[in-house]
Enzyme design. Structure first.
Site, PDB file in Angstrom:
ATOM      1  N   SER A 120       6.887   1.194  -1.068  1.00  0.00           N
ATOM      2  CA  SER A 120       6.695   1.294   0.376  1.00  0.00           C
ATOM      3  C   SER A 120       5.441   0.575   0.835  1.00  0.00           C
ATOM      4  O   SER A 120       4.443   0.505   0.102  1.00  0.00           O
ATOM      5  CB  SER A 120       6.595   2.776   0.765  1.00  0.00           C
ATOM      6  OG  SER A 120       6.215   2.930   2.111  1.00  0.00           O
ATOM      7  N   TYR A 144       2.446  10.726   0.713  1.00  0.00           N
ATOM      8  CA  TYR A 144       3.644   9.932   0.448  1.00  0.00           C
ATOM      9  C   TYR A 144       3.261   8.559  -0.113  1.00  0.00           C
ATOM     10  O   TYR A 144       3.743   8.143  -1.178  1.00  0.00           O
ATOM     11  CB  TYR A 144       4.488   9.775   1.708  1.00  0.00           C
ATOM     12  CG  TYR A 144       5.561   8.719   1.556  1.00  0.00           C
ATOM     13  CD1 TYR A 144       6.582   8.873   0.621  1.00  0.00           C
ATOM     14  CD2 TYR A 144       5.531   7.558   2.327  1.00  0.00           C
ATOM     15  CE1 TYR A 144       7.551   7.890   0.457  1.00  0.00           C
ATOM     16  CE2 TYR A 144       6.496   6.577   2.172  1.00  0.00           C
ATOM     17  CZ  TYR A 144       7.497   6.747   1.225  1.00  0.00           C
ATOM     18  OH  TYR A 144       8.441   5.770   1.058  1.00  0.00           O
ATOM     19  N   LYS A 148       3.785   6.957  -4.047  1.00  0.00           N
ATOM     20  CA  LYS A 148       4.442   5.685  -4.323  1.00  0.00           C
ATOM     21  C   LYS A 148       3.518   4.749  -5.106  1.00  0.00           C
ATOM     22  O   LYS A 148       3.952   4.040  -6.028  1.00  0.00           O
ATOM     23  CB  LYS A 148       4.895   5.021  -3.019  1.00  0.00           C
ATOM     24  CG  LYS A 148       6.109   5.665  -2.386  1.00  0.00           C
ATOM     25  CD  LYS A 148       7.359   5.476  -3.248  1.00  0.00           C
ATOM     26  CE  LYS A 148       8.611   5.945  -2.534  1.00  0.00           C
ATOM     27  NZ  LYS A 148       9.822   5.774  -3.358  1.00  0.00           N
TER      28      LYS A 148
END
Length: 333
Positions: A120, A144, A148
């Site tokens: 991402s 988040y 990643k």
């Protein structure tokens, strides 16, 4: 070198994973969707076998890889809500990092050494310079993005100590739906801008909140780089071919390099559907950068990847039927 080759697709019943399964099938591979269905949909598994399992269970991953003779993994299984990650960071570390641990244990046990990772642009945080290249420092600002980035580091470190190779694909804003209408976008809760605007146009929710109208952008609203989910799926197939050809590990941005503002999205939805989108101007949200744009040059160079469907009109047209909206202005695919 594609005939009868099988690929395990973790999160294969989800939004991007199911589109990747279709792209794999179209390219001559057999996709095996591996999903625990906590966010995925069983009816989205249409292009190959289904295995119900949790990616954190390394033995289950190993068994699936062996049972189906998979030569590689595409790893989509992860939680992906930024706001939720701020409220429940432990959940994200458990699922996203724990899932990568389970996946890699399963790959090691089955002797599978090729992984395409769904990463991402959230790994970059809030860069000061646009567009974002792969050399931009990765400084995530939420759990988040941090999880990643940890997954990328795990692949890199384990690859340095073994024969594991990987491609980490750092998406920008995934949007749209299958142009053939076989697959849709279904999130609960829905957080993506285009579906929210379509829901507002369909009268299935209240006004669309526009968070910040005083940014230093042409119309005062945030600008983002949107890429069609079918283009993302095709990029994963190209990344798989890159690994099957014996080429080295690499991280790549997936975007268009073109920015679209929130108000431009609203205008596109209104133009395509012929429906008004009620909006409500709201204060800025903390942590929203004014502009996020990819430099897509490296993906074009390494994978020969260029988006086919990622103009905003196409993305809205392909998504609209999923929300019960007819396309009022048919301007081609």
């Amino acid at each position: 070198m594609t005939g009868d080759l099988t690929v395990l697709v973790t999160g294969g019943a989800g939004y991007i994973g199911s589109h990747a399964c279709k792209a794999l099938r179209r390219a001559g591979f057999t996709p095996v969707a591996f999903d625990n269905l906590c966010n995925g949909h069983r009816d989205a598994v249409r292009f190959g076998p289904f295995v119900h399992g949790d990616v954190r269970d390394g033995m289950a991953v190993q068994q699936a890889l062996r049972d189906h003779g998979a030569v590689a993994v595409m790893h989509f299984a992860a939680f992906a809500y930024v706001g939720e990650s701020m409220q429940k960071p432990q959940l994200y570390y458990d699922n996203n990092v724990g899932g990568m641990l389970g996946l890699l244990a399963g790959c090691r046990g089955a002797g599978v050494n090729r992984v395409v990772l769904s990463s991402s642009c959230a790994t970059y945080g809030q860069p000061a310079v646009m567009p974002i290249t792969e050399a931009t420092p990765q400084q995530p600002i939420n759990p988040y993005g941090q999880t990643k980035l940890i997954c990328e580091h795990m692949l890199r470190d384990i690859g340095a100590a073994s024969d594991l190779t990987h491609v980490a694909l750092r998406y920008f804003n995934a949007a749209g739906a299958d142009p053939d209408g076989e697959l849709t976008e279904r999130h609960d809760p829905e957080t993506h801008l285009i579906p929210l605007a379509l829901l507002a146009a369909a009268g299935r929710r209240g006004a669309l909140g526009i968070f910040g109208t005083d940014y230093p952008t042409p119309d005062g609203t945030c600008v983002r780089d949107y890429i069609h989910v079918s283009d993302l799926a095709r990029a994963h197939v190209l990344a798989l071919r890159h690994l099957l050809a014996g080429r080295g590990s690499v991280a790549l941005n997936l975007g268009t390099g073109q920015g679209t503002s929130v108000r431009q999205i609203v205008a596109a939805v209104e133009n395509v559907t012929g429906r008004r989108v009620p909006v409500q101007d709201l204060p800025r949200r903390p942590g929203d950068p004014p502009i996020l744009l990819a430099d897509p040059g490296k993906a074009a160079q390494v994978l020969d990847f260029r988006p086919d469907h990622s103009d905003i009109t196409s993305m809205v047209r392909h998504a609209a039927p999923s929300f019960g909206l007819e396309v009022a202005n048919d301007q081609g695919a």
